[in-house]
Structures are given as C-alpha cells and as structure tokens.
Design a protein around this motif. Structure first.
Motif, PDB file in Angstrom:
ATOM      1  N   PHE A  52       0.978  -1.243   0.033  1.00  0.00           N
ATOM      2  CA  PHE A  52      -0.027   0.029   0.023  1.00  0.00           C
ATOM      3  C   PHE A  52       0.697   1.528  -0.270  1.00  0.00           C
ATOM      4  CE2 PHE A  52      -3.213  -2.924   1.781  1.00  0.00           C
ATOM      5  CZ  PHE A  52      -4.030  -2.923   0.629  1.00  0.00           C
ATOM      6  N   LEU A  53       1.967   1.148   0.552  1.00  0.00           N
ATOM      7  CA  LEU A  53       2.968   2.317   0.552  1.00  0.00           C
ATOM      8  C   LEU A  53       4.197   2.442  -0.544  1.00  0.00           C
ATOM      9  CD1 LEU A  53       2.815   2.754   4.528  1.00  0.00           C
ATOM     10  CD2 LEU A  53       1.492   4.225   2.663  1.00  0.00           C
ATOM     11  N   ASN A  54       4.047   1.618  -1.492  1.00  0.00           N
ATOM     12  CA  ASN A  54       5.062   1.282  -2.289  1.00  0.00           C
ATOM     13  C   ASN A  54       5.477   2.613  -2.916  1.00  0.00           C
ATOM     14  OD1 ASN A  54       7.153   0.050  -3.638  1.00  0.00           O
ATOM     15  ND2 ASN A  54       5.713  -1.018  -4.957  1.00  0.00           N
ATOM     16  N   GLY A  55       4.814   3.210  -3.643  1.00  0.00           N
ATOM     17  CA  GLY A  55       5.190   4.421  -4.275  1.00  0.00           C
ATOM     18  C   GLY A  55       5.825   5.943  -3.495  1.00  0.00           C
ATOM     19  N   PRO A  56       4.982   6.088  -2.485  1.00  0.00           N
ATOM     20  CA  PRO A  56       5.785   7.018  -1.505  1.00  0.00           C
ATOM     21  C   PRO A  56       7.103   6.740  -0.781  1.00  0.00           C
ATOM     22  CG  PRO A  56       3.393   7.010  -0.941  1.00  0.00           C
ATOM     23  CD  PRO A  56       3.799   5.728  -2.051  1.00  0.00           C
ATOM     24  N   VAL A  57       6.867   5.543  -0.174  1.00  0.00           N
ATOM     25  CA  VAL A  57       8.322   5.073   0.464  1.00  0.00           C
ATOM     26  C   VAL A  57       9.461   4.706  -0.521  1.00  0.00           C
ATOM     27  CG1 VAL A  57       9.173   3.129   1.835  1.00  0.00           C
ATOM     28  CG2 VAL A  57       6.851   3.920   2.345  1.00  0.00           C
ATOM     29  N   ALA A  58       9.195   4.359  -1.539  1.00  0.00           N
ATOM     30  CA  ALA A  58      10.203   3.938  -2.752  1.00  0.00           C
ATOM     31  C   ALA A  58      10.908   5.436  -3.160  1.00  0.00           C
ATOM     32  CB  ALA A  58       9.553   3.275  -3.892  1.00  0.00           C
TER      33      ALA A  58
END
Length: 82
Positions: free
Chosen positions: A30-36
């Motif tokens: 669920f947080l792949n984009g912001p965390v990456a």
C-alpha cells in the motif's frame, strides 16, 4: 531450559515474526510509491531499485524466519508429541 519452555519461546517468536512479515508486506503493497520515492532520495537510488530491495528484504526475512524459527518449532512439536 526444558524443551517445552524452548518450544513456547519459538512459538511466540513465530507469532511475532509472522506479524512483522505481514505488516511489512502490507506496508510494501500500500505504501510502495511514497516510500520508494523517499528512500530513492535518501539513498541516491532509483525508485525501481528501492522496490527491488524491499522485495529482497521480504524474501530474505521470510527465508530466515522459516529456517531459524518455524522449522525448529515444528521439529520440537514432533519430538515432544511423539
């Protein structure tokens, strides 16, 4: 320490490790984009490299959990119940 006590320790450790693995997996999904993108800025990597490292982390964590926690717990369950 008795085998029964060690089995209980491994059992609770397995529960905790399953929770950590599950939360990490859900966070990665669920947080792949912001965390990456944040990690890419922090460590000088591309977001794709950060995603690959996150999946590598999950695979390594799962393998170590199976080898050092779940398999010994199941082996003790078999030995104690036999």
């Amino acid at each position: 320490m008795s085998l029964d006590a060690f089995m209980h320790i491994l059992g609770w450790s397995a529960v905790i490790n399953i929770a950590v693995l599950g939360l990490s997996t859900v966070a990665l999904i669920f947080l792949n984009g912001p965390v990456a993108s944040l990690q890419a800025k922090l460590f000088g990597l591309t977001p794709e490299q950060c995603r690959l490292e996150a999946y590598r982390y999950l695979a390594t964590y799962k393998a170590l959990f199976l080898v050092f926690n779940l398999v010994p717990y199941l082996a003790l369950r078999l030995v104690i119940s036999a």
